[in-house]
Every structure is written in C-alpha cells, then in structure tokens.
Design a protein around this motif. Structure first.
Motif, PDB file in Angstrom:
ATOM      1  N   VAL A 192       2.558  18.842  -2.863  1.00  0.00           N
ATOM      2  CA  VAL A 192       2.976  18.905  -4.251  1.00  0.00           C
ATOM      3  C   VAL A 192       2.899  17.496  -4.838  1.00  0.00           C
ATOM      4  CG1 VAL A 192       4.901  19.394  -5.809  1.00  0.00           C
ATOM      5  CG2 VAL A 192       4.475  20.885  -3.834  1.00  0.00           C
ATOM      6  N   ALA A 193       3.312  16.530  -4.043  1.00  0.00           N
ATOM      7  CA  ALA A 193       3.191  15.122  -4.398  1.00  0.00           C
ATOM      8  C   ALA A 193       3.104  14.315  -3.113  1.00  0.00           C
ATOM      9  CB  ALA A 193       4.390  14.666  -5.230  1.00  0.00           C
ATOM     10  N   ALA A 194       2.379  13.221  -3.164  1.00  0.00           N
ATOM     11  CA  ALA A 194       2.251  12.367  -1.984  1.00  0.00           C
ATOM     12  C   ALA A 194       2.019  10.936  -2.448  1.00  0.00           C
ATOM     13  CB  ALA A 194       1.105  12.830  -1.095  1.00  0.00           C
ATOM     14  N   ALA A 195       2.449   9.993  -1.627  1.00  0.00           N
ATOM     15  CA  ALA A 195       2.262   8.585  -1.968  1.00  0.00           C
ATOM     16  C   ALA A 195       2.132   7.765  -0.702  1.00  0.00           C
ATOM     17  CB  ALA A 195       3.436   8.068  -2.808  1.00  0.00           C
ATOM     18  N   GLY A 196       1.279   6.753  -0.768  1.00  0.00           N
ATOM     19  CA  GLY A 196       1.117   5.835   0.357  1.00  0.00           C
ATOM     20  C   GLY A 196       1.116   4.410  -0.147  1.00  0.00           C
ATOM     21  N   VAL A 197       1.498   3.489   0.703  1.00  0.00           N
ATOM     22  CA  VAL A 197       1.526   2.089   0.302  1.00  0.00           C
ATOM     23  C   VAL A 197       1.182   1.200   1.498  1.00  0.00           C
ATOM     24  CG1 VAL A 197       3.990   1.873   0.785  1.00  0.00           C
ATOM     25  CG2 VAL A 197       2.913   0.297  -0.831  1.00  0.00           C
ATOM     26  N   VAL A 198       0.425   0.141   1.225  1.00  0.00           N
ATOM     27  CA  VAL A 198       0.117  -0.893   2.222  1.00  0.00           C
ATOM     28  C   VAL A 198       0.575  -2.217   1.650  1.00  0.00           C
ATOM     29  CG1 VAL A 198      -1.685  -2.077   3.517  1.00  0.00           C
ATOM     30  CG2 VAL A 198      -1.875   0.381   3.094  1.00  0.00           C
ATOM     31  N   LEU A 199       1.373  -2.965   2.410  1.00  0.00           N
ATOM     32  CA  LEU A 199       1.902  -4.254   1.966  1.00  0.00           C
ATOM     33  C   LEU A 199       1.195  -5.366   2.726  1.00  0.00           C
ATOM     34  CD1 LEU A 199       4.066  -5.806   0.298  1.00  0.00           C
ATOM     35  CD2 LEU A 199       5.541  -5.645   2.317  1.00  0.00           C
ATOM     36  N   ARG A 200       0.612  -6.306   1.972  1.00  0.00           N
ATOM     37  CA  ARG A 200      -0.083  -7.436   2.577  1.00  0.00           C
ATOM     38  C   ARG A 200       0.513  -8.733   2.051  1.00  0.00           C
ATOM     39  NH1 ARG A 200      -4.466  -4.891   4.654  1.00  0.00           N
ATOM     40  NH2 ARG A 200      -5.258  -3.075   3.525  1.00  0.00           N
ATOM     41  N   LEU A 201       0.601  -9.728   2.913  1.00  0.00           N
ATOM     42  CA  LEU A 201       1.058 -11.050   2.491  1.00  0.00           C
ATOM     43  C   LEU A 201      -0.083 -11.802   1.831  1.00  0.00           C
ATOM     44  CD1 LEU A 201       3.255 -12.248   5.478  1.00  0.00           C
ATOM     45  CD2 LEU A 201       4.020 -11.367   3.261  1.00  0.00           C
ATOM     46  N   GLY A 202       0.221 -12.488   0.713  1.00  0.00           N
ATOM     47  CA  GLY A 202      -0.768 -13.287   0.023  1.00  0.00           C
ATOM     48  C   GLY A 202      -0.804 -14.704   0.548  1.00  0.00           C
ATOM     49  N   GLY A 203      -1.364 -15.635  -0.250  1.00  0.00           N
ATOM     50  CA  GLY A 203      -1.494 -17.013   0.194  1.00  0.00           C
ATOM     51  C   GLY A 203      -0.170 -17.748   0.258  1.00  0.00           C
ATOM     52  N   SER A 204       0.806 -17.292  -0.493  1.00  0.00           N
ATOM     53  CA  SER A 204       2.115 -17.941  -0.492  1.00  0.00           C
ATOM     54  C   SER A 204       3.082 -17.112   0.333  1.00  0.00           C
ATOM     55  CB  SER A 204       2.634 -18.048  -1.933  1.00  0.00           C
ATOM     56  OG  SER A 204       4.025 -18.311  -1.951  1.00  0.00           O
ATOM     57  N   PRO A 205       4.020 -17.747   1.055  1.00  0.00           N
ATOM     58  CA  PRO A 205       4.980 -16.975   1.847  1.00  0.00           C
ATOM     59  C   PRO A 205       5.885 -16.089   0.997  1.00  0.00           C
ATOM     60  CG  PRO A 205       5.600 -19.298   1.764  1.00  0.00           C
ATOM     61  CD  PRO A 205       4.216 -19.202   1.203  1.00  0.00           C
ATOM     62  N   HIS A 206       5.918 -16.359  -0.322  1.00  0.00           N
ATOM     63  CA  HIS A 206       6.761 -15.565  -1.203  1.00  0.00           C
ATOM     64  C   HIS A 206       5.951 -14.565  -2.023  1.00  0.00           C
ATOM     65  CE1 HIS A 206      10.052 -18.197  -0.175  1.00  0.00           C
ATOM     66  NE2 HIS A 206       9.339 -19.240  -0.555  1.00  0.00           N
ATOM     67  N   LYS A 207       4.674 -14.478  -1.728  1.00  0.00           N
ATOM     68  CA  LYS A 207       3.807 -13.605  -2.496  1.00  0.00           C
ATOM     69  C   LYS A 207       3.340 -12.438  -1.621  1.00  0.00           C
ATOM     70  CE  LYS A 207      -0.575 -13.448  -5.033  1.00  0.00           C
ATOM     71  NZ  LYS A 207      -1.785 -14.217  -5.444  1.00  0.00           N
ATOM     72  N   ALA A 208       3.465 -11.236  -2.132  1.00  0.00           N
ATOM     73  CA  ALA A 208       3.002 -10.055  -1.409  1.00  0.00           C
ATOM     74  C   ALA A 208       2.107  -9.242  -2.328  1.00  0.00           C
ATOM     75  CB  ALA A 208       4.183  -9.202  -0.934  1.00  0.00           C
ATOM     76  N   VAL A 209       1.126  -8.599  -1.723  1.00  0.00           N
ATOM     77  CA  VAL A 209       0.215  -7.719  -2.459  1.00  0.00           C
ATOM     78  C   VAL A 209       0.455  -6.298  -2.006  1.00  0.00           C
ATOM     79  CG1 VAL A 209      -2.187  -7.168  -2.940  1.00  0.00           C
ATOM     80  CG2 VAL A 209      -1.498  -9.557  -2.651  1.00  0.00           C
ATOM     81  N   VAL A 210       0.756  -5.423  -2.934  1.00  0.00           N
ATOM     82  CA  VAL A 210       0.969  -4.021  -2.624  1.00  0.00           C
ATOM     83  C   VAL A 210      -0.247  -3.233  -3.046  1.00  0.00           C
ATOM     84  CG1 VAL A 210       2.380  -1.984  -3.058  1.00  0.00           C
ATOM     85  CG2 VAL A 210       3.454  -4.231  -2.892  1.00  0.00           C
ATOM     86  N   GLU A 211      -0.869  -2.543  -2.092  1.00  0.00           N
ATOM     87  CA  GLU A 211      -2.001  -1.669  -2.392  1.00  0.00           C
ATOM     88  C   GLU A 211      -1.530  -0.245  -2.139  1.00  0.00           C
ATOM     89  OE1 GLU A 211      -5.196  -2.992   0.024  1.00  0.00           O
ATOM     90  OE2 GLU A 211      -5.376  -4.923  -0.996  1.00  0.00           O
ATOM     91  N   SER A 212      -1.504   0.537  -3.189  1.00  0.00           N
ATOM     92  CA  SER A 212      -0.929   1.873  -3.072  1.00  0.00           C
ATOM     93  C   SER A 212      -1.965   2.932  -3.351  1.00  0.00           C
ATOM     94  CB  SER A 212       0.240   2.035  -4.049  1.00  0.00           C
ATOM     95  OG  SER A 212      -0.201   1.881  -5.375  1.00  0.00           O
ATOM     96  N   ALA A 213      -1.656   4.140  -2.886  1.00  0.00           N
ATOM     97  CA  ALA A 213      -2.505   5.286  -3.148  1.00  0.00           C
ATOM     98  C   ALA A 213      -1.588   6.476  -3.342  1.00  0.00           C
ATOM     99  CB  ALA A 213      -3.458   5.547  -1.975  1.00  0.00           C
ATOM    100  N   ALA A 214      -1.943   7.346  -4.267  1.00  0.00           N
ATOM    101  CA  ALA A 214      -1.100   8.509  -4.527  1.00  0.00           C
ATOM    102  C   ALA A 214      -1.967   9.722  -4.798  1.00  0.00           C
ATOM    103  CB  ALA A 214      -0.179   8.255  -5.716  1.00  0.00           C
ATOM    104  N   SER A 215      -1.487  10.870  -4.452  1.00  0.00           N
ATOM    105  CA  SER A 215      -2.175  12.127  -4.759  1.00  0.00           C
ATOM    106  C   SER A 215      -1.134  13.160  -5.098  1.00  0.00           C
ATOM    107  CB  SER A 215      -3.035  12.587  -3.569  1.00  0.00           C
ATOM    108  OG  SER A 215      -2.227  12.769  -2.422  1.00  0.00           O
ATOM    109  N   ALA A 216      -1.510  14.136  -5.899  1.00  0.00           N
ATOM    110  CA  ALA A 216      -0.562  15.159  -6.293  1.00  0.00           C
ATOM    111  C   ALA A 216      -1.287  16.460  -6.586  1.00  0.00           C
ATOM    112  CB  ALA A 216       0.230  14.723  -7.524  1.00  0.00           C
TER     113      ALA A 216
END
Length: 216
Positions: A192-216
């Motif tokens: 009915v609904a679905a979501a996925g997420v991948v969290l990656r660290l960026g160049g800074s220790p305080h920076k994160a990149v979230v790559e998400s995917a969703a389907s419904a």
C-alpha cells in the motif's frame, strides 16, 4: 475461467539466439513469469511468441567489479536475498527482498523481470531508484552502455523491441546505514505504501547525504 490465448513457445539457447527470436513481432520474454502469465490469463497481454530465457545462466550472476555491484537480469529474488556481496555493499536489497511476495515467488521470480515489469509497487524497483543504478540492455537496437536507466515511469521501460536486459550495475559508495519498510494489506501482498532510505557520510563529519526511494 479465463485462459491465455494461444502462443508459440521458444526456448533460447544463448543470448544471441534470444535476440534473434526477439526480433520477431509481438514477442515477449518469460523467465519467472509471475507478472506476465497472470496478465496473459486476463488477456491484458497477448504476445504471439514467448521466449524462455531460463537456460541463459550467464545472465544469473551477482558479482562485484571493484566499483559496481553487478546483478544479472536472470538472478532470482532469492539469489539477491542470499548474496553475501549484496549484503555487504547494499544491505537494503536484503531488506526489500524479504518482503517480496512469498518464498515460491522469490525462488522463481527474477530481478530483471521485476524491473522490466516496472510496477511502481515493486520493492526492487524502489530500491534501485534510491541506489541510482543503471540498466544495461544486451545490444539490440541500442548499444550497451552506462547510465541507461530501466523504467522511466509505471509499466514503461527504455528497453526497446529486439533488446534484452543483461544486467543492472549499482555503483558502490560508502554508506553508514539503510532501511526499507513496506505496508501491505496481507503478508506478501503488493505494498500500500513503502519507503527506503540509504544514509551516506559526506566530506564533512557533520554532513550526511540521504538517498531515498519510495513506492506506493
């Protein structure tokens, strides 16, 4: 009870043989058949020729080339779920594969078939969008090459007549975590609904990149 219309059956013995058979009009590929056969029973799909590619074991690989996780189009859902390489580099694939239908479907259904069906509710389709992979058709009318995505929209693909999906290449980058969740009416049912997420660290220790995917 509705039954499929009459269809000619061909079993491909090589990729070249499959491509030659696919050059005929109104021809469809069948491997697991969990999407195509029900559509044929309902007369939503009425191919004149079915090309069985189950014997093309060269398309069933799951390998790592140092930069990409390479998933053959004929790899089964169960293969991807059990793959140590997929688990190491993209554990989100395992999270998604665990909620694909039931064990029988996972044993016979193929990754390539799921992607080429391009149903927006399919877990693997949602995950590969988040992973930013590229699909690689076997040379037919369009040459094999990087950066060629598979489904631009629901039930639509960029794979043209006379082409056969060979593999999916997922670029491997460092990740700190991932997750995939699905909501369905029944266990193993379409989401009915679905979501996925991948969290990656960026160049800074305080920076994160979230790559998400969703389907419904």
């Amino acid at each position: 009870m509705q039954v499929p219309s009459q269809v000619e059956y061909e079993r491909a013995t090589s990729v070249d043989h499959a491509l030659s058979l696919l050059s005929r009009p109104e021809t469809r590929v069948v491997a697991g058949g969990h999407s195509l056969i029900p559509m044929m029973k309902l007369r939503l799909a009425q191919p004149e020729v079915l090309v069985d590619i189950n014997g093309l074991t060269e398309l069933a690989h799951i390998t790592y080339d140092g930069g990409n996780l390479r998933i053959g189009a004929l790899a089964r859902h169960a293969d991807l779920l059990d793959s140590a390489l997929a688990s190491e580099h993209f554990p989100i694939f395992g999270d998604a594969e665990r909620v694909v239908a039931d064990p029988i479907v996972r044993l016979w259904g193929t990754v390539g078939g799921s992607l080429c069906q391009a149903d927006r509710r399919g877990p693997v389709r949602g995950v590969r969008r988040g992973a930013r992979d590229s699909g690689h058709p076997q040379p037919g009318r369009r040459p094999d090459g990087p950066g060629q995505g598979i489904p631009p929209g629901p039930y639509e693909t960029v794979i043209g007549p006379g082409e056969l999906l060979a593999e999916v290449r997922v670029p491997v980058r460092s990740a700190t975590g991932s997750a995939y969740e699905k909501v369905a009416r029944r266990v193993g049912d379409w989401s009915v609904a679905a979501a996925g997420v991948v969290l990656r660290l960026g160049g800074s220790p305080h920076k994160a990149v979230v790559e998400s995917a969703a389907s419904a």
